[in-house]
Design a protein around this motif. Structure first.
Motif, mmCIF file in Angstrom:
data_model
loop_
_atom_site.group_PDB
_atom_site.id
_atom_site.type_symbol
_atom_site.label_atom_id
_atom_site.label_comp_id
_atom_site.label_asym_id
_atom_site.label_seq_id
_atom_site.Cartn_x
_atom_site.Cartn_y
_atom_site.Cartn_z
ATOM 1 N N ASP A 116 0.863 -1.179 0.000
ATOM 2 C CA ASP A 116 0.000 0.000 0.000
ATOM 3 C C ASP A 116 0.900 1.228 0.000
ATOM 4 O O ASP A 116 1.527 1.553 1.017
ATOM 5 C CB ASP A 116 -0.899 -0.018 1.238
ATOM 6 N N ARG A 122 0.299 4.218 0.176
ATOM 7 C CA ARG A 122 -0.091 5.266 1.127
ATOM 8 C C ARG A 122 0.548 5.051 2.489
ATOM 9 O O ARG A 122 0.698 5.997 3.266
ATOM 10 C CB ARG A 122 -1.615 5.302 1.261
ATOM 11 N N LYS A 123 0.912 3.808 2.793
ATOM 12 C CA LYS A 123 1.515 3.499 4.095
ATOM 13 C C LYS A 123 3.034 3.410 4.016
ATOM 14 O O LYS A 123 3.691 3.119 5.025
ATOM 15 C CB LYS A 123 0.962 2.175 4.623
ATOM 16 N N GLU A 157 6.278 -1.629 5.839
ATOM 17 C CA GLU A 157 5.310 -1.887 4.782
ATOM 18 C C GLU A 157 5.982 -2.521 3.562
ATOM 19 O O GLU A 157 5.501 -3.515 3.013
ATOM 20 C CB GLU A 157 4.621 -0.587 4.375
#
Length: 665
Positions: free
Chosen positions: A236, A238-239, A248
């Motif tokens: 992800d 966004r993370k 992540e």
């Protein structure tokens, strides 16, 4: 992440040799063609592809045939359904968990997966079901991710060094300082590129230039890795903090490596870069080949995979004496069976595989099977083959691996442990497979005084037998085993709870014994006949694949889980045996963890089968290295550790403390 003002110079590119072109599928021989029967019950259905020419709708001419008729014709019916599991799991309750894991329906405890969760367990011996591969192919066929990264940039380096957060910042700062020095050196030398400095500069400047070029190339490749992992849906964005190897991204990398069966354990080495540089569809095709290999080998009851020599074309490759009086090479039935299965499915390329999966619905994988003309078994095959096993312990060091000052001493090994399965044929032993395995060595162990010492956990030498094969084996923790890791957090009924962790004890793919084990028993002759003793050593599957690449066990002989299941499925196919069934353990233990009381219950040791007669196993001493010819007995203090006791307590030598052994039924 290139430095501002630093000259951009590409590192030399190491190219990967392209895969050899595969021949197009051949037409179905007339003698193998069966009549189309569309109204068969699911358990009787199989498919055949009648030829290689497409019809007017662009589809290959496929028909549904009677699986029983196919077997009667001498064809092998290869199970492609989601209900498949290796034959060694038949009768064991763990079979349903295996099937759920392979099809992304359940987790290791048999509980349903949360929406969007995936199991990437092929490295641990659980290949994905065909319906899982179908989903991958249909997603990747669009080709979006194939255009989202630059393969040449990924392959321009042989590894990408990564660090923890604090070390990463230090390395970036060092890189910036090096860039400042190099700009000054370029101006002073009047050089037009860092490459020129790397070749003709003074020693320090040349070293700085080479390191700068390498670092820059790695950072460029790192950016392509980020794109690839995000596009494939494993990370992800966004993370994730761009440019950082954060949690992540590290988790996504481990998922990618497990999905592609790369053993780099989140390190970004060459094998990982090559997998990243391939298109998703090419990686899917490699996964399909691995899955079909296992399905075909299990369907035919084959074992030979070309592992007994460097190359089957090598004049020194092992042979056997045929009935015709000629010498024949031990076949590579894994490759031949895969090729035959792919041909029967009309698949030669990733695009062929996409077309195959587009013709199928998910429901088809509740029953799907294919009739295949596999290569004939070698003439030494029978229902009761004269099998034996030899385990060469390789190079063995008994010396304590630290000197008096506590400095670790090198103990190099050139020859690693190997397990070879033989069949006796025409008076000679013919090797069928030869696989890397493990032996014991120096390991840390918790003593009765509550402190940890080193102890040499050796592997028994001499003649033994495999009398019992245990499916879904359970490791019984000895009384001295700490249970600090025996609690895990798990999502239960929509919330997280702390529960007893049975991962290491099993049954399961993460068990200390993997998904199948054979007990090493010493056969002793007495006045009442043969008696058997279990000293706690097993040959077993293992999820700890790094240990098979050069580390040690606690004395047992580990195999990759999928090879252990292939081996013991083969043994059951070609030896006589009887079912003993679940053998009671009756283990129960209460323990504390963070103020809570937990209980561990292990009702049985696994699902036992008894071979009749047992298979002889010879464990060779190996090649002794160092000064000692016998292992040190008992505990040895760890360097740098302060102990309460003046001398180590007595070490237990019971089979239970060695590897969970004991009396055998």
């Amino acid at each position: 992440m290139a430095s501002r003002g630093a000259p951009a110079v590409s590192a030399p590119v190491t190219r990967v040799a392209p895969a050899a072109p595969r021949p197009r599928p051949q037409p179905l021989p007339t003698a193998d063609a069966l009549p189309a029967l569309p109204d068969l019950p699911p358990e009787r259905r199989a498919i055949q592809i009648a030829g290689v020419a497409q019809n007017d709708s662009g589809q290959l001419p496929e028909r549904q045939v009677d699986a029983d008729a196919a077997r009667a014709r001498g064809l092998t019916v290869v199970d492609l359904s989601d209900g498949w599991a290796p034959a060694i799991l038949d009768g064991a309750s763990y079979r349903s968990v295996f099937v759920g894991l392979a099809a992304d329906r359940g987790d290791g405890d048999g509980q349903p997966l949360a929406s969007g969760e995936r199991n990437y367990l092929e490295l641990y011996g659980i290949p994905p079901a065909l319906s899982v591969l179908r989903r991958r192919f249909l997603i990747d066929a669009a080709g979006a991710c194939a255009r989202a990264f630059d393969a040449d940039t990924l392959l321009a380096v042989d590894q990408i060094r990564t660090w923890g957060a604090s070390t990463e910042q230090k390395e970036l700062a060092r890189h910036q300082a090096r860039a400042v020095r190099l700009r000054a050196a370029l101006a002073a030398a009047g050089a037009d590129s860092l490459q020129a400095l790397a070749e003709v500069g003074d020693a320090r400047t040349a070293r700085d230039a080479r390191e700068h070029l390498r670092f820059e190339a790695e950072r460029l490749a790192f950016a392509e890795v980020e794109k690839r992992l995000a596009c494939e849906g494993l990370m992800d964005a966004r993370k994730h903090k761009p440019g950082a190897y954060d949690t992540e991204m590290r988790t996504a990398m481990l998922d990618f490596q497990q999905k592609q069966t790369v053993m780099d354990q989140a390190d970004i080495k060459r094998a990982t870069l090559e997998a990243l540089a391939r298109s998703p569809k090419e990686n899917d095709f490699l996964a399909l080949r691995r899955v079909l290999t296992e399905r075909a080998m299990h369907a035919a009851g084959f074992i030979e995979d070309g592992s007994v020599g460097n190359s089957i074309s090598d004049p020194a490759y092992p042979t056997y004496l045929g009935a015709d009086g000629a010498r024949h090479r031990v076949p590579d039935l894994a490759t031949a069976s895969l090729d035959a299965t792919l041909n029967a499915l009309g698949i030669a390329t990733p695009d062929d595989a996409v077309a195959f999966f587009r013709r199928r619905t998910r429901d088809d994988f509740t029953w799907l099977k294919v009739a295949v003309r596999l290569p004939p078994p070698p003439e030494y095959y029978s229902r009761a083959m004269d099998l034996s096993v030899e385990i060469d312990r390789g190079d063995v060091w008994y010396d304590f691996p630290f000197d008096a000052a506590g400095v670790r001493q090198p103990q190099p090994r050139e020859r690693f442990p190997q397990l070879t399965l033989y069949v006796k044929w025409h008076g000679e032993r013919v090797p069928l497979v030869r696989w890397r395995t493990t032996v014991g060595g120096w390991r840390g162990e918790l003593a009765s005084d509550g402190q940890e010492y080193y102890r040499y956990k050796g592997s028994d030498i001499g003649p033994r037998v495999w009398r019992h094969i245990v499916t879904a084996p359970v490791w019984i923790p000895p009384a001295t085993s700490p249970l600090g890791s025996m609690v895990k957090e798990k999502r239960v009924a929509g919330t997280y709870a702390r529960v007893t962790n049975y991962d290491e004890t099993g049954p399961g793919y993460m068990s200390a014994y993997g998904m199948v084990a054979a007990i090493h028993e010493e056969m002793r002759k007495g006045p009442d006949g043969a008696r058997f003793a279990d000293n706690g050593i097993r040959t077993h599957g293992s999820f700890d694949y790094p240990s098979l690449r050069g580390r040690f066990s606690h004395g047992c002989h580990r195999l990759y889980n999928q090879l252990a299941m292939r081996l013991f499925s083969f043994v059951l196919e070609h030896r006589r045996w009887r079912v003993t069934g679940p053998v009671a353990a009756g283990y129960r233990r209460a323990f504390f963890s963070k103020g809570e009381v937990f209980e561990m219950r292990l009702p049985n040791r696994g699902y036992y089968r008894e071979l009749q007669p047992p298979i002889p196993v010879e464990v060779l001493e190996g090649r002794l290295k160092g000064t000692l010819t016998k292992p040190i007995a008992g505990y040895v203090p760890k360097p740098g550790v302060t102990y309460v006791s003046r001398r180590p307590p007595k070490a237990s030598d019971t089979p239970e403390d060695k590897a969970g052994g004991g009396d055998t039924p």
